[in-house]
Scaffold this motif. Structure first.
Motif, PDB file in Angstrom:
ATOM      1  N   ASP A 101      -7.052  -8.632   5.816  1.00 51.89           N
ATOM      2  CA  ASP A 101      -6.445  -8.729   4.488  1.00 51.89           C
ATOM      3  C   ASP A 101      -5.224  -7.821   4.395  1.00 51.89           C
ATOM      4  O   ASP A 101      -4.325  -8.056   3.589  1.00 51.89           O
ATOM      5  CB  ASP A 101      -7.462  -8.321   3.414  1.00 51.89           C
ATOM      6  N   VAL A 102      -5.243  -6.756   5.206  1.00 52.47           N
ATOM      7  CA  VAL A 102      -4.157  -5.767   5.223  1.00 52.47           C
ATOM      8  C   VAL A 102      -3.824  -5.433   6.673  1.00 52.47           C
ATOM      9  O   VAL A 102      -4.723  -5.226   7.485  1.00 52.47           O
ATOM     10  CB  VAL A 102      -4.554  -4.466   4.487  1.00 52.47           C
ATOM     11  N   VAL A 103      -2.541  -5.393   6.988  1.00 55.89           N
ATOM     12  CA  VAL A 103      -2.075  -4.875   8.276  1.00 55.89           C
ATOM     13  C   VAL A 103      -1.243  -3.625   7.989  1.00 55.89           C
ATOM     14  O   VAL A 103      -0.308  -3.666   7.181  1.00 55.89           O
ATOM     15  CB  VAL A 103      -1.226  -5.900   9.044  1.00 55.89           C
ATOM     16  N   LEU A 134      -1.441  -8.620   3.493  1.00 50.74           N
ATOM     17  CA  LEU A 134      -0.533  -7.599   2.982  1.00 50.74           C
ATOM     18  C   LEU A 134      -0.083  -6.751   4.171  1.00 50.74           C
ATOM     19  O   LEU A 134      -0.904  -6.338   4.994  1.00 50.74           O
ATOM     20  CB  LEU A 134      -1.263  -6.726   1.964  1.00 50.74           C
ATOM     21  N   VAL A 135       1.207  -6.467   4.276  1.00 47.83           N
ATOM     22  CA  VAL A 135       1.740  -5.720   5.416  1.00 47.83           C
ATOM     23  C   VAL A 135       2.391  -4.432   4.918  1.00 47.83           C
ATOM     24  O   VAL A 135       3.258  -4.462   4.036  1.00 47.83           O
ATOM     25  CB  VAL A 135       2.762  -6.548   6.214  1.00 47.83           C
ATOM     26  N   ALA A 136       1.959  -3.309   5.480  1.00 48.59           N
ATOM     27  CA  ALA A 136       2.486  -2.002   5.073  1.00 48.59           C
ATOM     28  C   ALA A 136       2.891  -1.209   6.307  1.00 48.59           C
ATOM     29  O   ALA A 136       2.271  -1.323   7.367  1.00 48.59           O
ATOM     30  CB  ALA A 136       1.442  -1.227   4.276  1.00 48.59           C
ATOM     31  N   LEU A 165       4.879  -3.101   1.616  1.00 51.05           N
ATOM     32  CA  LEU A 165       4.795  -1.720   1.165  1.00 51.05           C
ATOM     33  C   LEU A 165       5.340  -0.774   2.221  1.00 51.05           C
ATOM     34  O   LEU A 165       5.141  -0.987   3.418  1.00 51.05           O
ATOM     35  CB  LEU A 165       3.341  -1.326   0.879  1.00 51.05           C
ATOM     36  N   VAL A 166       6.013   0.284   1.755  1.00 51.65           N
ATOM     37  CA  VAL A 166       6.395   1.415   2.593  1.00 51.65           C
ATOM     38  C   VAL A 166       5.616   2.612   2.066  1.00 51.65           C
ATOM     39  O   VAL A 166       5.949   3.197   1.034  1.00 51.65           O
ATOM     40  CB  VAL A 166       7.913   1.683   2.537  1.00 51.65           C
TER      41      VAL A 166
END
Length: 387
Positions: A101-103, A134-136, A165-166
């Protein structure tokens, strides 16, 4: 509801700071209810990433030298095209198996350009997924400032194209991203400050030392440990010293240092209770790496910082200077370190009062989990709001 899955990539090359910070964040994510898979690409380090975290270890690479030029495999040989292709295939295979779901990608594209051979294909693979996660990117608060022309512009392009995101792991009252990355304004809407990723308040260790000298991962800390051994012969014999070389110091160097250690000086490669040792110490002597500084701030220990500057590195010097201005540390330039100078500065630091509670946000690990959960929730509601 099933747990949210996080795919967390981290590559340490010289020291262990990137791996240590990522491990603290991953543990906080796990405590918050995320299912975390950490993908590591550096040499194995005992104790990291930590218990309870699923880990995928890619064939390890390390920096070719202190200036981070080139990559070497576990045997010290330059990596080949076939080696890079194999790592890339393993990484993308792990991504699809994880169904995240998140990387989270640690440092890149602001750093770790050496790993473009696998990270650019990874980003393309993420973009092609039917259910895009989602990629952060996960960043320390102060970046290396000596970069080649055009790299900042390329970084911005990659962030705009691939990242949601950062995550800046710092307190904006201490350091803002635009201070070491001037184009931050172009991606301002993606930046989220988490606070510094510090450990929980430590309990004092069973052993107690007056002075704790630590060299981070140990790959570049031999000179500091050698100078500390010399300083210990000059300062009062009643002082108890703990010298931690780091796990990456070559065994031959460790053996030579151990043979030279005088009475009252204990030499270790690694201490799992490092934070607790700081809590009971009068003074820490160390480089100015992100994680060590966070440990010192949490422990409220007096600190003498010797910033790492080889290869034109600026990050540790910037951090040390800011802490010195806040009255939270003393600073000794790396190029000026001798046993005599170190002994003089340690003597001066030992008479200074214990630092006040630092006016900095140290809750970065837990806050990272909160930010990601909130962003995922907003994603779920966006379709209904636009309907």
């Amino acid at each position: 509801m099933s747990k949210r899955r996080v795919f967390f990539y981290v590559q340490h090359l010289l020291g262990i700071g990137h791996l240590a910070r990522a491990s603290r964040i991953a543990k906080a994510l796990s405590v918050d209810g995320f299912d975390v898979t950490m993908v590591t690409g550096g040499a194995p380090v005992p104790g990291f990433p930590g218990e309870g975290l699923a880990t995928i270890a890619l064939p390890p690479v390390t920096a070719g030298d202190k200036g981070f030029s080139g990559l070497s495999d576990a045997d010290g040989n330059p990596v080949t095209d076939a080696f890079q292709q194999h790592r890339k295939d393993l990484l993308i295979e792990a991504l699809h198996a994880s169904k995240p779901d998140v990387v989270i990608i640690e440092a890149f594209p602001f750093g770790r350009r050496q790993m473009r051979f696998e990270l650019l294909p990874l980003l393309d693979a993420i973009a092609a997924m039917e259910r895009r996660p989602l990629v952060a990117t996960s960043l320390r608060d102060i970046l290396q400032e000596r970069v080649k022309p055009g790299r900042a512009e390329e970084t911005v392009e990659l962030v705009k194209a691939h990242f949601d995101l950062v995550l800046v792991h710092g307190d904006p009252a201490f350091a803002r991203l635009e201070e070491t990355f001037p184009l931050a304004g172009e991606i301002a809407q993606k930046i989220a400050y988490t606070g510094l990723v510090a450990p929980p308040p430590p309990a004092e260790a069973n052993e107690k030392f007056d002075i704790v000298v630590s060299a981070g991962g140990g790959a570049v800390g031999k000179d500091l440990i050698s100078a500390a051994l010399g300083a210990a012969t000059v300062l009062p014999k009643t002082l108890r010293w703990c010298l931690i070389t780091g796990p990456n110091l070559p065994q031959s160097d460790f053996d030579a240092l151990a043979a030279a250690a005088p009475d009252g000086v204990s030499l270790f490669r690694f201490r799992q209770d490092f934070a607790g040792l700081l809590a009971g110490a009068r003074l820490s002597v160390s480089q100015a790496g992100y994680n060590t500084v966070c440990d010192i701030l949490r422990a409220r220990c007096g600190s003498l910082l010797i910033p790492f500057t080889a290869g034109g590195e600026t990050e540790q010097s910037t951090r040390a200077a800011r802490l010195e201005r806040l009255g939270l540390a003393g600073v000794l330039p790396e190029e000026g370190i001798t046993s005599k100078r170190l002994a003089r500065d340690i003597e001066a630091m030992l008479v200074r009062p214990k630092p006040e509670i630092p006016p900095l946000d140290l809750s970065g690990a837990a806050r990272t989990a909160t930010i990601l959960r909130e962003e995922l929730q907003q994603r779920e509601f966006r379709p209904s709001r636009s309907a």
